[in-house]
Design a protein around this motif. Sequence first.
Motif, PDB file in Angstrom:
ATOM      1  N   VAL A   1      41.192  38.009  35.233  1.00  0.00           N
ATOM      2  CA  VAL A   1      40.164  38.350  34.258  1.00  0.00           C
ATOM      3  C   VAL A   1      39.144  39.366  34.795  1.00  0.00           C
TER       4      VAL A   1
ATOM      5  N   VAL B   1      38.224  42.990  33.166  1.00  0.00           N
ATOM      6  CA  VAL B   1      36.880  43.297  32.669  1.00  0.00           C
ATOM      7  C   VAL B   1      36.335  44.554  33.336  1.00  0.00           C
TER       8      VAL B   1
ATOM      9  N   THR C   1      35.231  47.560  31.005  1.00  0.00           N
ATOM     10  CA  THR C   1      33.817  47.947  31.033  1.00  0.00           C
ATOM     11  C   THR C   1      33.656  49.432  31.344  1.00  0.00           C
TER      12      THR C   1
ATOM     13  N   LEU D   1      36.554  42.501  40.248  1.00  0.00           N
ATOM     14  CA  LEU D   1      35.761  43.217  39.251  1.00  0.00           C
ATOM     15  C   LEU D   1      35.293  44.566  39.782  1.00  0.00           C
TER      16      LEU D   1
END
Length: 170
Positions: A71, A75, A79, A146
Amino acid sequence: ALLVITLTAVSSNAMNDYSGSLALQTVGVRLRRPVSAVVVTVVAFALILWMHSGDLASKFEDVLLVIGYWVPPFVGVVTIDWWARTRHKRRFDVVSEVAMPQRGWPALVAFVVGCDAAVPFMNTSLYTGPVAAAAHGADLAYYVGLVVSGVVYALLRMVVRPGSQRAAGV
């Protein structure tokens, strides 16, 4: 009551197998849908057998952690993509974006690199990465995934511009 539970379980799992087979086809696996559904069902059944072979709670937690590790890299890519498309107060128009498709490989590369970069930082009962072990069990994989995927995707977007010769030729 058992009959109702059985019928709802079968119908619910049929929908799960169907959506899993569609997901498998979406990532580019070239299989007919019934074959894809069988592959997903066999993988899910093997996972269920593994989960029921011992400490169910710990194994279920590991499955959720491993599923959750994808995840943050996702993201990170979404983003950066959203930010790049809407900066300077530019309106994001879905219809014009669909009419002008772009190469998806930069996003896929950034996603995979973000997932790979997170591995040394993972801490589950199945696998503890070297960085997580050195940090006394701190699971930093989510943050690393991330940041790495976002940075890689931002760099790839700068190198491969939409509509450029490099993007069209690759």
